[in-house]
Design an enzyme around this catalytic site. Structure first.
Site, PDB file in Angstrom:
ATOM      1  N   THR A  10      41.691 -10.537  64.062  1.00  0.00           N
ATOM      2  CA  THR A  10      42.944 -11.108  64.529  1.00  0.00           C
ATOM      3  C   THR A  10      43.570 -11.984  63.442  1.00  0.00           C
ATOM      4  OG1 THR A  10      42.212 -11.091  66.824  1.00  0.00           O
ATOM      5  CG2 THR A  10      43.972 -12.633  66.269  1.00  0.00           C
ATOM      6  N   PHE A  69      39.435 -17.205  65.598  1.00  0.00           N
ATOM      7  CA  PHE A  69      40.554 -16.632  64.830  1.00  0.00           C
ATOM      8  C   PHE A  69      40.613 -17.176  63.402  1.00  0.00           C
ATOM      9  CE2 PHE A  69      43.499 -15.684  68.749  1.00  0.00           C
ATOM     10  CZ  PHE A  69      42.641 -14.683  69.142  1.00  0.00           C
ATOM     11  N   SER A  74      40.674 -13.318  73.828  1.00  0.00           N
ATOM     12  CA  SER A  74      39.543 -13.973  73.173  1.00  0.00           C
ATOM     13  C   SER A  74      39.200 -15.244  73.937  1.00  0.00           C
ATOM     14  CB  SER A  74      39.883 -14.325  71.727  1.00  0.00           C
ATOM     15  OG  SER A  74      38.886 -15.178  71.190  1.00  0.00           O
ATOM     16  N   SER A  96      37.655  -3.277  76.594  1.00  0.00           N
ATOM     17  CA  SER A  96      37.988  -4.664  76.848  1.00  0.00           C
ATOM     18  C   SER A  96      37.518  -5.522  75.672  1.00  0.00           C
ATOM     19  CB  SER A  96      37.293  -5.133  78.117  1.00  0.00           C
ATOM     20  OG  SER A  96      35.874  -5.116  77.925  1.00  0.00           O
ATOM     21  N   GLY A 118      28.694  -5.879  72.545  1.00  0.00           N
ATOM     22  CA  GLY A 118      27.555  -5.010  72.298  1.00  0.00           C
ATOM     23  C   GLY A 118      27.072  -4.295  73.543  1.00  0.00           C
TER      24      GLY A 118
END
Length: 360
Positions: free
Chosen positions: A91, A120, A179, A250, A272
């Site tokens: 990002t 970020f 996030s 997602s 994961g």
């Protein structure tokens, strides 16, 4: 070689140090004359059954690299050479920012998972623009995942600023509102807030199209897996109302269900293997809610062709990997690509688009 030699060596290092070492090595390889072409010969051969045209671009493989690994776009040629059909960078935020304090990235090997609270960290939109401008002719579409700076109060202005800076170097924009590591960010997923934000971004892409006479990149939105079903439905509807051209399902989760490693108590987003089933179910929900009106991109716990195929049959037109690349190594995209062809053949399906949503 990766599992026997390289992975054990990398796993002796701090997770973020290993991340930087890997990306820097790939960035160096990207600049070596002839290396990407040589590496490409090691990737899976082209398969017309897996090739798609979406948003005006050709995707030779449905398997892409998710955002977060190459935040600053320094290794796009190398990732392309490994067989990814597209690469998502970022990002990125308008201004550079260091992110959260270290340590902020953790491996959970028994769970085949990562937890991150990076925040970020990136070099900023201007730096990314310079990096992508130097790529020259691209072999794969490059998506840009955009976010807001930590201290920005008016979120929309940061997303719009990213579009303004990066419009002519992005093949797609991904609006990251999911996030868990930027305070207040996930609140932007609420239906009304999300619709307003996406309208602002889409209005800017249209303004840039008129200014430059260049086709506007599609705008996708990335959603979290932790939304209540009613809230997820409302967010999807808000995105559609705004005119968004795709959904990514997602992002990382705050759930810690079933984890065994000591790092399970670390704050941050989990990615994961633990997300495999949950994200596939959400892809199916998104496909049903949209009735296939816009492409869905499935991400979360894809470690094999079977995992990718399950998401495609649930409704994903494309899929992305990140955490599994850390555990499985650089041969993963080629293995998934080959395996998808075999699965289509097994099921008597002539093209991957005919498998999209087959189980929805």
């Amino acid at each position: 070689m990766y599992r026997r030699v390289i992975k054990p060596a990398l796993f002796r290092l701090d997770a973020e140090d290993a991340h930087h070492l890997t990306v820097n090595a790939l960035a160096l390889m990207s600049r070596l004359p002839g290396w990407p072409a040589a590496a490409r010969r090691l990737s899976a051969p082209a398969d017309s059954r897996l090739m798609q045209t979406l948003w005006g671009h050709t995707y030779a493989s449905p398997v892409g690299l998710a955002a977060g690994l190459d935040k600053n776009g320094v290794a796009v040629p190398a990732f392309s050479a490994l067989g990814f059909g597209f690469v998502e960078v970022g990002t990125v935020t308008p201004q550079p920012q260091p992110g959260n304090d270290r340590p902020r990235l953790f491996r959970l090997p028994p769970d085949e998972a990562l937890i991150n609270r990076m925040g970020f960290n990136n070099a900023g939109a201007a730096a990314l623009r310079g990096q992508l401008s130097r790529l020259g002719r691209r072999t794969v579409p490059v998506w840009v995942n955009i976010g807001k700076n930590k201290l920005t109060e008016e979120a929309a202005q940061d997303y719009v600023a990213c579009v303004q800076e990066l419009y002519d170097v992005a093949d797609a924009f991904v609006v990251n509102v999911s996030s868990p590591n930027t305070p207040g960010l996930r609140a932007l997923q609420a239906s009304a807030e999300l619709e307003a934000l996406l309208r602002a971004v889409l209005n800017e892409t249209e303004a840039q199209r008129l200014r430059t006479a260049r086709r506007a990149p599609p705008v996708l939105v990335k959603l979290a897996p932790d939304l209540h079903p009613a809230d997820f439905e409302a967010s999807v509807q808000g995105a559609l109302n705004a005119g968004v051209q795709g959904l990514i399902v997602s992002n990382t989760t705050l759930s810690r269900d079933g984890l065994t490693h000591a790092h399970r108590e670390q704050a941050g987003g989990l990615s994961g293997r633990p997300l495999t089933g949950r994200s596939t179910a959400l892809v199916q929900d998104a496909y049903r809610l949209t009735r296939g009106a816009v492409p869905v991109v499935g991400v979360g716990g894809i470690f094999s062709a079977d995992d990718a195929y399950a998401k495609i049959r649930a409704g994903a037109s494309l899929v992305e990997v990140y955490s599994s690349l850390i555990y499985e190594g650089p041969g993963l995209p080629a293995r998934i690509h080959r395996g998808l062809g075999q699965l289509l053949e097994r099921d008597g399906i002539s093209h991957v688009r005919d498998a999209v949503g087959a189980d929805a």
